[in-house]
Design a protein around this motif. Structure first.
Motif, mmCIF file in Angstrom:
data_model
loop_
_atom_site.group_PDB
_atom_site.id
_atom_site.type_symbol
_atom_site.label_atom_id
_atom_site.label_comp_id
_atom_site.label_asym_id
_atom_site.label_seq_id
_atom_site.Cartn_x
_atom_site.Cartn_y
_atom_site.Cartn_z
ATOM 1 N N PRO A 132 0.832 -1.202 0.000
ATOM 2 C CA PRO A 132 0.000 0.000 0.000
ATOM 3 C C PRO A 132 0.872 1.260 0.000
ATOM 4 C CG PRO A 132 0.127 -0.893 2.210
ATOM 5 C CD PRO A 132 0.842 -1.867 1.295
ATOM 6 N N PRO A 133 0.296 2.389 -0.344
ATOM 7 C CA PRO A 133 1.069 3.637 -0.278
ATOM 8 C C PRO A 133 1.560 3.894 1.151
ATOM 9 C CG PRO A 133 -1.029 3.979 -1.389
ATOM 10 C CD PRO A 133 -1.064 2.603 -0.806
ATOM 11 N N SER A 134 2.694 4.562 1.255
ATOM 12 C CA SER A 134 3.233 4.934 2.566
ATOM 13 C C SER A 134 2.972 6.421 2.800
ATOM 14 C CB SER A 134 4.734 4.677 2.632
ATOM 15 O OG SER A 134 5.263 5.211 3.834
ATOM 16 N N PRO A 135 2.382 6.749 3.938
ATOM 17 C CA PRO A 135 2.180 8.159 4.250
ATOM 18 C C PRO A 135 3.479 8.846 4.689
ATOM 19 C CG PRO A 135 1.442 6.832 6.088
ATOM 20 C CD PRO A 135 1.841 5.876 4.978
ATOM 21 N N GLY A 136 4.528 8.064 4.890
ATOM 22 C CA GLY A 136 5.770 8.614 5.424
ATOM 23 C C GLY A 136 5.673 8.732 6.933
ATOM 24 N N TYR A 137 6.783 9.078 7.558
ATOM 25 C CA TYR A 137 6.815 9.229 9.016
ATOM 26 C C TYR A 137 6.280 10.602 9.399
ATOM 27 C CZ TYR A 137 10.220 5.343 9.254
ATOM 28 O OH TYR A 137 10.861 4.144 9.170
ATOM 29 N N THR A 138 5.604 10.648 10.518
ATOM 30 C CA THR A 138 5.227 11.944 11.072
ATOM 31 C C THR A 138 6.479 12.550 11.702
ATOM 32 O OG1 THR A 138 4.705 11.067 13.266
ATOM 33 C CG2 THR A 138 2.894 11.111 11.629
ATOM 34 N N GLU A 139 6.412 13.817 12.004
ATOM 35 C CA GLU A 139 7.552 14.464 12.656
ATOM 36 C C GLU A 139 7.842 13.791 14.001
ATOM 37 O OE1 GLU A 139 8.887 18.849 14.254
ATOM 38 O OE2 GLU A 139 7.477 18.722 12.578
ATOM 39 N N GLU A 140 6.791 13.441 14.736
ATOM 40 C CA GLU A 140 6.970 12.770 16.030
ATOM 41 C C GLU A 140 7.654 11.417 15.861
ATOM 42 O OE1 GLU A 140 4.334 10.850 19.677
ATOM 43 O OE2 GLU A 140 3.397 12.299 18.342
ATOM 44 N N GLN A 141 7.259 10.654 14.848
ATOM 45 C CA GLN A 141 7.888 9.351 14.593
ATOM 46 C C GLN A 141 9.362 9.517 14.240
ATOM 47 O OE1 GLN A 141 5.090 8.145 11.568
ATOM 48 N NE2 GLN A 141 4.128 6.640 12.929
ATOM 49 N N GLN A 142 9.671 10.526 13.439
ATOM 50 C CA GLN A 142 11.068 10.788 13.078
ATOM 51 C C GLN A 142 11.893 11.118 14.321
ATOM 52 O OE1 GLN A 142 11.243 13.821 10.056
ATOM 53 N NE2 GLN A 142 9.877 12.701 8.697
ATOM 54 N N VAL A 143 11.327 11.933 15.196
ATOM 55 C CA VAL A 143 12.026 12.324 16.422
ATOM 56 C C VAL A 143 12.225 11.111 17.333
ATOM 57 C CG1 VAL A 143 11.767 13.675 18.554
ATOM 58 C CG2 VAL A 143 11.303 14.730 16.331
ATOM 59 N N GLN A 144 11.174 10.300 17.511
ATOM 60 C CA GLN A 144 11.288 9.107 18.371
ATOM 61 C C GLN A 144 12.345 8.153 17.851
ATOM 62 O OE1 GLN A 144 7.107 7.842 18.136
ATOM 63 N NE2 GLN A 144 7.058 7.893 20.370
ATOM 64 N N ARG A 145 12.316 7.888 16.555
ATOM 65 C CA ARG A 145 13.278 6.946 15.979
ATOM 66 C C ARG A 145 14.706 7.478 16.117
ATOM 67 N NH1 ARG A 145 13.878 5.099 9.745
ATOM 68 N NH2 ARG A 145 15.551 3.627 10.090
#
Length: 111
Positions: free
Chosen positions: A54-67
């Protein structure tokens, strides 16, 4: 073969295990791509281990920060464990065995 790991080193290794598990759990919830990308359909007759994606919405800013936060912690902890003064007391030919034993030291305590 057993090693007398200092409590601080055991605690650091246990913390490394916990952070790695937290990172793995987070990554399992993330979209397949960091950036928004379209999905694709598996092609008939072509060998592929992938199915429809399926299409990927990409990471949210919060997800990027957590990772990024967890990856920095993993790097820091791994560096501290690997450069601990304890390793200077281990015979050179036993270093790999000792490092593997430390990775499993928590199993001896908890199970």
């Amino acid at each position: 073969m057993s090693f007398d790991f200092p409590p601080r080193l055991r605690a650091l290794q246990a913390q490394l295990h916990r952070v790695r598990a937290e990172h793995t759990a987070l990554c399992a919830t993330l979209p397949w791509s960091t950036e928004p990308l379209p999905g694709w359909t598996a092609q008939e007759g072509r060998y592929s281990s992938r199915r429809d994606v399926p299409p990927s919405p990409g990471y949210t800013e919060e997800q990027q920060v957590q990772r990024a936060r967890l990856e920095r912690r993993l790097q820091r902890l791994a560096g501290v464990v690997m450069t601990d003064a304890f390793w200077q007391s281990v015979e050179q030919e036993k270093i790999v065995v000792a490092r593997m034993a430390l990775k499993r030291a928590h199993e001896q305590v908890s199970g």
